[in-house]
Write a protein that holds these residues in place. Structure first.
Motif, mmCIF file in Angstrom:
data_model
loop_
_atom_site.group_PDB
_atom_site.id
_atom_site.type_symbol
_atom_site.label_atom_id
_atom_site.label_comp_id
_atom_site.label_asym_id
_atom_site.label_seq_id
_atom_site.Cartn_x
_atom_site.Cartn_y
_atom_site.Cartn_z
ATOM 1 N N LEU A 182 65.745 15.441 -1.411
ATOM 2 C CA LEU A 182 64.588 16.056 -0.773
ATOM 3 C C LEU A 182 64.971 17.348 -0.072
ATOM 4 C CD1 LEU A 182 62.765 12.940 0.728
ATOM 5 C CD2 LEU A 182 61.993 14.372 -1.153
ATOM 6 N N LYS A 183 66.144 17.327 0.504
ATOM 7 C CA LYS A 183 66.602 18.528 1.176
ATOM 8 C C LYS A 183 66.825 19.655 0.172
ATOM 9 C CE LYS A 183 70.118 20.130 4.447
ATOM 10 N NZ LYS A 183 71.327 19.752 5.226
ATOM 11 N N ARG A 184 67.499 19.285 -0.984
ATOM 12 C CA ARG A 184 67.715 20.288 -2.025
ATOM 13 C C ARG A 184 66.372 20.762 -2.601
ATOM 14 N NH1 ARG A 184 72.085 16.899 -3.590
ATOM 15 N NH2 ARG A 184 70.769 15.960 -5.219
ATOM 16 N N SER A 185 65.464 19.750 -2.844
ATOM 17 C CA SER A 185 64.155 20.107 -3.385
ATOM 18 C C SER A 185 63.402 21.011 -2.428
ATOM 19 C CB SER A 185 63.343 18.840 -3.664
ATOM 20 O OG SER A 185 62.057 19.153 -4.131
ATOM 21 N N SER A 186 63.487 20.663 -1.137
ATOM 22 C CA SER A 186 62.816 21.502 -0.143
ATOM 23 C C SER A 186 63.398 22.899 -0.135
ATOM 24 C CB SER A 186 62.939 20.851 1.233
ATOM 25 O OG SER A 186 62.375 21.673 2.232
ATOM 26 N N GLN A 187 64.736 22.968 -0.248
ATOM 27 C CA GLN A 187 65.378 24.277 -0.272
ATOM 28 C C GLN A 187 64.981 25.052 -1.526
ATOM 29 O OE1 GLN A 187 69.489 23.179 0.060
ATOM 30 N NE2 GLN A 187 69.461 23.046 2.310
ATOM 31 N N GLN A 188 64.921 24.320 -2.686
ATOM 32 C CA GLN A 188 64.518 24.975 -3.929
ATOM 33 C C GLN A 188 63.076 25.468 -3.832
ATOM 34 O OE1 GLN A 188 65.250 22.056 -6.922
ATOM 35 N NE2 GLN A 188 67.474 22.301 -6.876
ATOM 36 N N THR A 189 62.193 24.575 -3.277
ATOM 37 C CA THR A 189 60.796 24.964 -3.140
ATOM 38 C C THR A 189 60.659 26.181 -2.246
ATOM 39 O OG1 THR A 189 60.113 22.665 -3.414
ATOM 40 C CG2 THR A 189 58.512 24.165 -2.439
ATOM 41 N N VAL A 191 51.792 33.092 -2.209
ATOM 42 C CA VAL A 191 51.581 31.693 -1.882
ATOM 43 C C VAL A 191 51.164 31.615 -0.419
ATOM 44 C CG1 VAL A 191 52.573 29.384 -1.780
ATOM 45 C CG2 VAL A 191 53.295 30.970 -3.574
ATOM 46 N N ILE A 192 49.931 31.135 -0.196
ATOM 47 C CA ILE A 192 49.400 31.042 1.166
ATOM 48 C C ILE A 192 48.977 29.592 1.397
ATOM 49 C CG2 ILE A 192 47.640 31.848 2.771
ATOM 50 C CD1 ILE A 192 47.482 34.422 1.195
ATOM 51 N N ILE A 197 49.472 28.632 7.623
ATOM 52 C CA ILE A 197 50.711 28.036 8.132
ATOM 53 C C ILE A 197 51.921 28.437 7.286
ATOM 54 C CG2 ILE A 197 49.536 26.071 9.194
ATOM 55 C CD1 ILE A 197 50.201 24.404 6.795
ATOM 56 N N GLU A 198 51.699 29.111 6.160
ATOM 57 C CA GLU A 198 52.813 29.619 5.357
ATOM 58 C C GLU A 198 52.332 30.866 4.636
ATOM 59 O OE1 GLU A 198 56.132 30.588 4.293
ATOM 60 O OE2 GLU A 198 56.137 28.611 5.284
ATOM 61 N N PHE A 199 53.205 31.886 4.559
ATOM 62 C CA PHE A 199 52.848 33.190 3.998
ATOM 63 C C PHE A 199 54.125 33.765 3.407
ATOM 64 C CE2 PHE A 199 51.224 37.588 4.220
ATOM 65 C CZ PHE A 199 49.880 37.385 3.888
ATOM 66 N N ASN A 200 54.246 33.716 2.056
ATOM 67 C CA ASN A 200 55.528 34.077 1.454
ATOM 68 C C ASN A 200 55.683 35.593 1.303
ATOM 69 O OD1 ASN A 200 53.824 34.576 -0.695
ATOM 70 N ND2 ASN A 200 55.252 33.810 -2.227
ATOM 71 N N GLY A 201 56.849 35.981 0.767
ATOM 72 C CA GLY A 201 57.169 37.400 0.657
ATOM 73 C C GLY A 201 56.226 38.148 -0.270
ATOM 74 N N ALA A 202 55.838 37.506 -1.398
ATOM 75 C CA ALA A 202 54.909 38.168 -2.324
ATOM 76 C C ALA A 202 53.566 38.422 -1.653
ATOM 77 C CB ALA A 202 54.722 37.311 -3.582
ATOM 78 N N ALA A 203 53.135 37.471 -0.796
ATOM 79 C CA ALA A 203 51.885 37.667 -0.062
ATOM 80 C C ALA A 203 52.005 38.859 0.881
ATOM 81 C CB ALA A 203 51.531 36.394 0.716
ATOM 82 N N GLU A 204 53.186 39.033 1.481
ATOM 83 C CA GLU A 204 53.386 40.183 2.366
ATOM 84 C C GLU A 204 53.226 41.489 1.588
ATOM 85 O OE1 GLU A 204 56.450 38.683 5.784
ATOM 86 O OE2 GLU A 204 57.329 39.185 3.844
ATOM 87 N N GLN A 205 53.817 41.531 0.363
ATOM 88 C CA GLN A 205 53.747 42.752 -0.442
ATOM 89 C C GLN A 205 52.326 43.011 -0.936
ATOM 90 O OE1 GLN A 205 56.632 42.375 -3.554
ATOM 91 N NE2 GLN A 205 58.393 42.451 -2.167
ATOM 92 N N ILE A 206 51.624 41.931 -1.354
ATOM 93 C CA ILE A 206 50.291 42.102 -1.947
ATOM 94 C C ILE A 206 49.265 42.478 -0.882
ATOM 95 C CG2 ILE A 206 48.402 40.881 -3.094
ATOM 96 C CD1 ILE A 206 50.502 39.349 -4.684
#
Length: 796
Positions: free
Chosen positions: A166-173, A184-185, A194-203
């Motif tokens: 789960l830790k690896r999966s969480s890290q992979q996710t 991804v929002i 509650i989550e805003f990824n790097g691509a969302a920052e660029q877009i």
């Protein structure tokens, strides 16, 4: 208990001893006697009534002995409780009776001890068994606890591995989300991010720290969509109704930090995080994708326009070229019957060969244009395979012999002789393959093999193979031999002239029939062309008879004719044309009236308009055919403004025998009745329509009684004025069927009065509506009608 039983006998001896002593010296021993008797009596009472001794009471010997002793003691107790003199006098009897009890007391003691010992043994054995069971239970419990301990150890390790996974999966996710090209929002039920990824920052232009905790609808949703988004979320939280959740990618608009609105693809899903529900949105900026799509669409449209222009050009040029070529070849045939010098006849033969070759090329191009335009249709009729192949072989036999070839046919396996399909297209494919084999083979053999190779959708898959021993085809050319305008540059190209369209047409025909065509060859070793087509098996009788017995053409004599037409002008024109041809005419104003008249008397011919109110031509024809009236078998001719291939099939299915396209002229009627036309043929249909067909208009004027033409023309112009004014901007067969019917009627009237350009426009709209399209008219017909009206004014 054993001790107590042994004391019974001891107390008895003491009592007996005291009895002896009391006889010898009563004065000194009576008190001791009574005391020993009480002890003995108490001991017996305890043994007899005590709960501890219940186990020996069931022994008959002990029970009997106890009863005897108790009886003795009860009688002795009265003496013991009496005076001394009576007791002294009874001492001999008490002693005698006491000695008689010795055996019973002995039995009580011994038997009781034995029973007690046996009971003790049983108790020890039971305790032993209990201890053994306890030991077994203890061992089982130890084993179970050991197994449980091992299982707990296993679960602990498994949980540890799962935790690591789960830790690896969480890290992979987290890595996937962080590196995703899509935004991804993640938002909670309240809509807070509650989550805003790097691509969302660029877009979107927001930093992650700016976006976290902010309401998503205020941050990225355009102003005009916020109320809709808020309503959708409230509806989902209230009713659970999903519209966007799990619906895949949908196209919407989003807003950047700068306020710019841009198109996006959005996919939304919900996830349970513990007891809380969160919403995960995957968002992709499709601005560039839409630009590319639009560019591709424009390129596709331009290509289609070019393709249609090419096809139209080929069709028009082929038609226009074929007309003078037919005239040229016909004139050459006439010249052949005149007196010519040998030199002139040689020139004439050269011209004829060249003309026929040119006509063949033109026909090939025309056939290609027809196939590519989608107007090519399949016919279905029974035919005999052997007869078709034999006719093809016979037509090529002379040329084959001229080249020194032998041509033959082989049937392989069981074959259906009678099949149903498009014989004309099959014949043209085989004729092309056999013709090529004959042209490119010298002093060889050409074999046509026929074999059934399977079954598909209820039809027999028949394979035709044309095998020759000619020059063959190079392997590099096999992949392009069926392309259009391909003539090989090797010997194939020098052996015969051609457009390179024959095999292209064959490929199109094979695919249209649901089959396929191919070739196997080696250069210098000959060719094997194969054709597989599905053909439906039918009985031999059905193949030898015509698929539909044609109704014979009516002889040129006065006929009784019924006209079923709702348009008064069209009805009048057709009636006058038929009167001038010498026929007797009755009229019906609609389909129902026509059915009633056909049921009342016999007519030789019925002209049936296709589109009419109350009951159209199809329904009326079906009613006439299904009835038993005098005209149920009468020849019925469909009258329509235009006839698509699909509509012709409907005419035949309804029971109509023939059809004629408006405007109906004397030439068309004469051709319909089998009489030779008296006027020149109409011009090629590929030419652009004129505003007014003066020839047709003059023919109508000549066909009508004097004074009728102007009246009918004015009526036509008034009706058309009203019809054009009543047409809406949009027309659809499903939404406005009454408008499509009005268009059909107006097109028919336009054909009658030579309004060729307007008729073409109306017929085109009707055709598109019948194909399921919604047509935008938007005032396009008014300029055409105004121009037509001005052209008609001088005719009044």
């Amino acid at each position: 208990m054993q001790w107590s039983l042994s004391q019974v006998e001891l107390e008895y001896y003491r009592y007996e001893n005291n009895l002896l002593m009391a006889q010898e010296s009563p004065e000194d021993s009576l008190d001791e006697l009574r005391r020993s008797f009480d002890v003995f009596f108490s001991r017996i009472r305890i043994v007899k009534s005590g709960d501890a001794y219940s186990s020996i009471h069931d022994e008959p010997q002990i029970a009997e002995a106890l009863n005897s002793v108790s009886t003795y003691l009860e009688s002795a107790a009265r003496l013991m409780d009496g005076d001394d003199q009576t007791l002294v006098a009874a001492l001999p009897t008490l002693l005698s009776n006491a000695r008689a009890l010795h055996a019973q007391l002995r039995a009580i003691s011994l038997r009781g001890i034995m029973v007690s010992a046996a009971r003790s043994d049983q108790q020890r054995e039971d305790i032993s068994h209990t201890l053994l069971r306890l030991a077994a239970g203890t061992l089982f419990l130890i084993f179970a606890l050991t197994a449980l301990l091992l299982w707990l150890i296993h679960l602990t390790r498994l949980n540890a591995r799962r935790e690591q996974q789960l830790k690896r999966s969480s890290q992979q996710t987290e890595a996937i989300v962080a590196t995703s090209l899509d935004a991804v929002i993640v938002a909670n039920r309240c809509g807070q991010i509650i989550e805003f990824n790097g691509a969302a920052e660029q877009i979107f232009g927001y930093a992650r720290a700016e976006a976290i905790g902010q309401p998503m609808q205020e941050l990225i949703i355009p102003d005009d969509l916020r109320a809709r988004h808020k309503g959708a979320m409230e509806r989902y939280l209230r009713t659970g109704e999903k519209r966007f959740l799990g619906a895949g990618r949908i196209r919407l608009r989003a807003k950047r930090k700068s306020g710019a609105v841009f198109p996006v693809e959005v996919s939304v899903s919900s996830v349970l995080a513990g007891k809380d529900e969160i919403f995960v949105s995957y968002i992709r900026d499709i601005t560039k994708s839409l630009e590319h799509e639009e560019a591709l669409q424009r390129a596709r449209d331009d290509a289609l326009v070019g393709e249609r222009a090419k096809t139209q050009f080929l069709a028009v040029m082929s038609h226009e070229m074929r007309t003078p070529l037919n005239g040229l070849l016909g004139t050459l045939e006439l010249m052949d019957d005149t007196a010519l010098t040998p030199q002139q006849r040689k020139y004439l033969d050269t011209m004829r060969v060249s003309g026929r070759l040119l006509l063949h090329h033109v026909n090939d191009v025309l056939q290609i244009s027809r196939s590519d335009s989608g107007t090519e249709t399949l016919s279905e009729a029974p035919f005999d395979i052997d007869t078709t192949v034999a006719e093809i072989v016979e037509s090529q036999r002379a040329l084959a012999h001229r080249n020194g070839n032998i041509i033959r046919t082989e049937r392989i396996g069981a074959l259906p002789r009678a099949v149903s399909g498009d014989e004309r297209k099959l014949r043209q494919i085989l004729l092309n393959l056999v013709g090529n084999a004959v042209k490119f083979t010298t002093d060889g053999t050409i074999t046509i093999e026929i074999e059934r190779v399977g079954q598909i959708r209820g039809a027999a898959m028949i394979e035709f193979r044309v095998i020759d021993s000619g020059i063959g085809i190079a392997e590099a050319d096999l992949t392009r031999i069926f392309d259009d305008f391909v003539t090989l540059d090797t010997t194939y190209g020098r052996r015969a002239e051609g457009t390179g369209l024959g095999l292209g047409i064959a490929r199109r025909y094979a695919e249209a029939m649901g089959g396929e065509i191919g070739v196997e060859s080696e250069e210098g070793e000959g060719c094997a062309f194969w054709l597989r087509v599905p053909l439906t098996e039918v009985t031999k009788a059905a193949a030898t008879e015509p698929a539909q017995v044609p109704v014979p053409r009516v002889a040129a004599k006065p006929l009784d004719i019924l006209i079923v037409e709702d348009n008064e002008i069209n009805r009048f024109v057709l009636r006058e044309l038929l009167h001038k041809m010498g026929h007797r005419v009755d009229e019906a104003h609609n389909g129902r009236d026509g059915v009633n008249k056909a049921a009342s008397r016999h007519y030789d011919v019925i002209f049936m308009d296709v589109s009419m109110p109350q009951m159209d031509g199809f329904e009326a024809t079906h009613a006439i055919r299904s009835g038993n009236g005098p005209s149920h078998a009468t020849r019925i001719v469909a009258v329509t403004a235009h006839a698509l291939p699909t509509e012709v099939a409907l005419f035949e299915a309804a029971g109509m025998n023939d059809w004629v396209i408006k405007p109906v002229s004397r030439q068309k009627l004469q051709a319909l009745f089998g009489a030779p036309p008296t006027a020149t043929a109409r011009k090629a249909t590929g030419a652009a329509p004129r505003t007014l067909d003066h020839d047709a208009l003059q023919e109508l004027r000549d066909s009508l009684p004097e004074g009728s033409f102007a009246k009918l023309l004015r009526g036509f112009m008034e009706e058309t004025d009203a019809a054009i004014a009543a047409l809406p901007d949009r027309v659809s067969a499903s939404e406005t069927p009454e408008v499509v019917s009005l268009i059909h009627q107006t097109a028919g009237a336009c054909g009658t009065f030579g309004a060729e350009r307007l008729r073409k426009a109306l017929s085109g709209i009707e055709t598109r509506c019948k194909a399921g399209e919604t047509v935008e008219i938007d005032g396009k017909l008014s300029p055409i009608w105004n121009e037509t009206r001005e052209a008609l004014q001088p005719q009044l």
